[in-house]
Design an enzyme around this catalytic site. Sequence first.
Site, PDB file in Angstrom:
ATOM      1  N   LYS A 104      -8.763  29.823  39.085  1.00 33.38           N
ATOM      2  CA  LYS A 104      -7.940  29.717  37.868  1.00 33.38           C
ATOM      3  C   LYS A 104      -7.517  28.265  37.619  1.00 33.38           C
ATOM      4  O   LYS A 104      -7.626  27.767  36.501  1.00 33.38           O
ATOM      5  CB  LYS A 104      -6.716  30.629  38.040  1.00 33.38           C
ATOM      6  CG  LYS A 104      -5.813  30.715  36.830  1.00 33.38           C
ATOM      7  CD  LYS A 104      -5.040  32.016  36.805  1.00 33.38           C
ATOM      8  CE  LYS A 104      -3.772  31.985  37.631  1.00 33.38           C
ATOM      9  NZ  LYS A 104      -2.709  31.153  37.052  1.00 33.38           N
ATOM     10  N   SER A 105      -7.052  27.594  38.661  1.00 33.21           N
ATOM     11  CA  SER A 105      -6.575  26.214  38.478  1.00 33.21           C
ATOM     12  C   SER A 105      -7.695  25.305  37.981  1.00 33.21           C
ATOM     13  O   SER A 105      -7.490  24.469  37.097  1.00 33.21           O
ATOM     14  CB  SER A 105      -6.061  25.657  39.813  1.00 33.21           C
ATOM     15  OG  SER A 105      -4.900  26.324  40.204  1.00 33.21           O
ATOM     16  N   GLY A 164       2.029  29.133  33.267  1.00 38.01           N
ATOM     17  CA  GLY A 164       2.782  27.920  33.576  1.00 38.01           C
ATOM     18  C   GLY A 164       1.873  26.706  33.630  1.00 38.01           C
ATOM     19  O   GLY A 164       2.249  25.609  33.204  1.00 38.01           O
ATOM     20  N   ARG A 205      10.988  29.960  32.512  1.00 39.13           N
ATOM     21  CA  ARG A 205      10.631  29.118  33.665  1.00 39.13           C
ATOM     22  C   ARG A 205      11.019  27.652  33.426  1.00 39.13           C
ATOM     23  O   ARG A 205      10.974  27.168  32.301  1.00 39.13           O
ATOM     24  CB  ARG A 205       9.132  29.272  33.978  1.00 39.13           C
ATOM     25  CG  ARG A 205       8.838  30.692  34.473  1.00 39.13           C
ATOM     26  CD  ARG A 205       7.396  30.908  34.805  1.00 39.13           C
ATOM     27  NE  ARG A 205       6.964  30.105  35.929  1.00 39.13           N
ATOM     28  CZ  ARG A 205       5.707  30.032  36.340  1.00 39.13           C
ATOM     29  NH1 ARG A 205       4.765  30.709  35.697  1.00 39.13           N
ATOM     30  NH2 ARG A 205       5.376  29.293  37.368  1.00 39.13           N
ATOM     31  N   SER A 248       4.783  19.978  43.582  1.00 39.70           N
ATOM     32  CA  SER A 248       4.239  20.799  42.500  1.00 39.70           C
ATOM     33  C   SER A 248       3.018  20.140  41.891  1.00 39.70           C
ATOM     34  O   SER A 248       3.086  19.029  41.354  1.00 39.70           O
ATOM     35  CB  SER A 248       5.298  21.001  41.404  1.00 39.70           C
ATOM     36  OG  SER A 248       4.670  21.459  40.223  1.00 39.70           O
ATOM     37  N   ASP A 279       0.794  30.430  46.359  1.00 36.43           N
ATOM     38  CA  ASP A 279       0.497  31.651  45.584  1.00 36.43           C
ATOM     39  C   ASP A 279       0.095  32.827  46.479  1.00 36.43           C
ATOM     40  O   ASP A 279       0.048  33.967  46.025  1.00 36.43           O
ATOM     41  CB  ASP A 279      -0.630  31.377  44.579  1.00 36.43           C
ATOM     42  CG  ASP A 279      -0.161  30.460  43.466  1.00 36.43           C
ATOM     43  OD1 ASP A 279       1.062  30.361  43.246  1.00 36.43           O
ATOM     44  OD2 ASP A 279      -1.013  29.838  42.812  1.00 36.43           O
ATOM     45  N   LYS A 297       8.354  31.377  40.021  1.00 40.32           N
ATOM     46  CA  LYS A 297       6.980  31.715  39.608  1.00 40.32           C
ATOM     47  C   LYS A 297       7.057  32.752  38.485  1.00 40.32           C
ATOM     48  O   LYS A 297       8.105  32.916  37.873  1.00 40.32           O
ATOM     49  CB  LYS A 297       6.189  32.233  40.813  1.00 40.32           C
ATOM     50  CG  LYS A 297       5.981  31.176  41.897  1.00 40.32           C
ATOM     51  CD  LYS A 297       5.137  30.019  41.400  1.00 40.32           C
ATOM     52  CE  LYS A 297       4.994  28.932  42.441  1.00 40.32           C
ATOM     53  NZ  LYS A 297       4.365  27.720  41.889  1.00 40.32           N
ATOM     54  N   ARG A 307       0.147  38.653  40.810  1.00 37.48           N
ATOM     55  CA  ARG A 307      -0.042  38.589  42.266  1.00 37.48           C
ATOM     56  C   ARG A 307       0.800  39.638  42.995  1.00 37.48           C
ATOM     57  O   ARG A 307       0.396  40.124  44.055  1.00 37.48           O
ATOM     58  CB  ARG A 307       0.248  37.181  42.785  1.00 37.48           C
ATOM     59  CG  ARG A 307      -0.683  36.148  42.144  1.00 37.48           C
ATOM     60  CD  ARG A 307      -0.821  34.888  42.937  1.00 37.48           C
ATOM     61  NE  ARG A 307      -1.349  33.823  42.094  1.00 37.48           N
ATOM     62  CZ  ARG A 307      -2.634  33.680  41.774  1.00 37.48           C
ATOM     63  NH1 ARG A 307      -3.532  34.531  42.222  1.00 37.48           N
ATOM     64  NH2 ARG A 307      -3.020  32.681  40.986  1.00 37.48           N
TER      65      ARG A 307
HETATM   66  C1  S3P Z   1      -0.924  25.545  39.959  1.00 40.36           C
HETATM   67  C2  S3P Z   1       0.080  25.034  40.745  1.00 40.36           C
HETATM   68  C3  S3P Z   1       1.069  25.862  41.438  1.00 40.36           C
HETATM   69  C4  S3P Z   1       0.638  27.314  41.505  1.00 40.36           C
HETATM   70  C5  S3P Z   1       0.101  27.809  40.198  1.00 40.36           C
HETATM   71  C6  S3P Z   1      -1.102  26.989  39.766  1.00 40.36           C
HETATM   72  C7  S3P Z   1      -1.865  24.619  39.314  1.00 40.36           C
HETATM   73  O1  S3P Z   1       2.287  25.794  40.753  1.00 40.36           O
HETATM   74  O2  S3P Z   1       1.706  28.133  41.925  1.00 40.36           O
HETATM   75  O3  S3P Z   1      -0.275  29.165  40.290  1.00 40.36           O
HETATM   76  O4  S3P Z   1      -2.937  25.058  38.848  1.00 40.36           O
HETATM   77  O5  S3P Z   1      -1.553  23.429  39.260  1.00 40.36           O
HETATM   78  P1  S3P Z   1       3.387  24.615  41.052  1.00 40.36           P
HETATM   79  O6  S3P Z   1       2.764  23.335  40.733  1.00 40.36           O
HETATM   80  O7  S3P Z   1       4.537  24.910  40.129  1.00 40.36           O
HETATM   81  O8  S3P Z   1       3.744  24.784  42.490  1.00 40.36           O
END
Ligand code: S3P
Length: 423
Positions: free
Chosen positions: A20-21, A92, A120, A165, A311, A338, A384
């Site tokens: 996903k990221s 997010g 959030r 983060s 996660d 989250k 999740r």
């Molecule tokens: C993510 C970073 C994480 C993770 C999120 C995806 C990303 O969040 O929990 O599911 O793709 O950069 P944080 O950066 O707020 O920890």
Amino acid sequence: MKLLKTKAGLTGTLTVPADKSISHRSIMFGAISHGKTTVHNFLRAEDCLSTVAVFKALGVAINDEGKDIIIEGEGFENLQAPKKLLDAGNSGTTMRLVLGILAGQPFHSEIAGDASLNRRPMERVMGPLRTMGGNLQGEQGSEFPPIAIEGSKLSAITYEMPIASAQVKSAILFAALQAEGLTTIIEKEKSRNHTEEMIKQFGGKITVEDKKITVPGGQELVGQEVTVPGDISSAAFYLVAASLLPNSNLQLKHVGVNPTRTGILDVLQEMGANIQEAALDQQNQAADLLIKPALLKAVEIGGEIIPRLIDELPVIALAATQAEGTTIIHDAQELKVKETNRIDATAQELNKLGANIETTDDGMIIHGPTKLHGGVVDSHGDHRIGMMLQIAALLTEDPVELNNPEAINISYPNFFTDLNSLI
Ligand code: S3P
């Protein structure tokens, strides 16, 4: 809905959905680069489709050709003012990273999400972007979306991150690419580095020395071909299920094993799990994972590893309910902000099934092993939590019912079909 059951273990081979990221970022980098970007194995789940919709609304040509996604990027300078409110949905990552892109654009824009995302915290991103010269305001002066962004010129900053983060780091990196001067970010702990890796892949300049990242502004990136590996965060549910269920013998194909994401492998191995890596694909940082069942023992999880498995903590907590001894998770206060408060949701829902989990300010204390039983549980609208509860249901004799299962579509629309194919 009634959750799936199995008397045996998980057996067979599965290709888990794309990361996903990396999928989010492939669209973003394609959009801000010059020329064609081709994305192989893009994750067509709700969160990543929110990113596609946002960039289409910013005037970027993005075509889903069935197999690949093609993005005809024209650079930062050709993003267009959106005609309506941008919708990040539940995502997010979409909202925070897009704020870093929009902060440096010359036009007015507004972005909001669903009820969960609109609760959030966004000041963590808006604060440093304002220091760079960005003009971003939450609803009625708050830090919460909808957020209005006015056109600004950005200048470089040196920013020491107060939290670990990847989303905050990435937002600043996207702003830094547009800013005047050399931006330096110092991470609190090392978090996933997909944005840094993609700046390099798209021909940009970036220097990373341990937790210190420097990026020159005014960069032009060039479109690329991206192959998205499987998501270790989706693989996590099977890693835990096959470790716990006797007679399991499972192979997960081409899972992303970027070291900033593999905390779950380290923790499960420390707990005694039987997980082997094979067929390493170095170019795409992916490998096959082979899992057989094992007796697990309790561990302590805290410090630098937390961002490398943030996660996966709900499903790691489930594993700990079956492990011998008391598992302590600390330094994980980020779980509270989250998609839902994942400390409370994990403890509350697993305790309904007979687990013995205490919540703390920054984590959980999990007393194991406990025999889980049937019941009615809720995803709290969090993908999740929903998937973790389905894995818990595989361990009970009596049925488990899950309320709000549709949240799982956020990252893994085929989850139940895939799981069913292994039982
Ligand atoms: C993510 C970073 C994480 C993770 C999120 C995806 C990303 O969040 O929990 O599911 O793709 O950069 P944080 O950066 O707020 O920890």
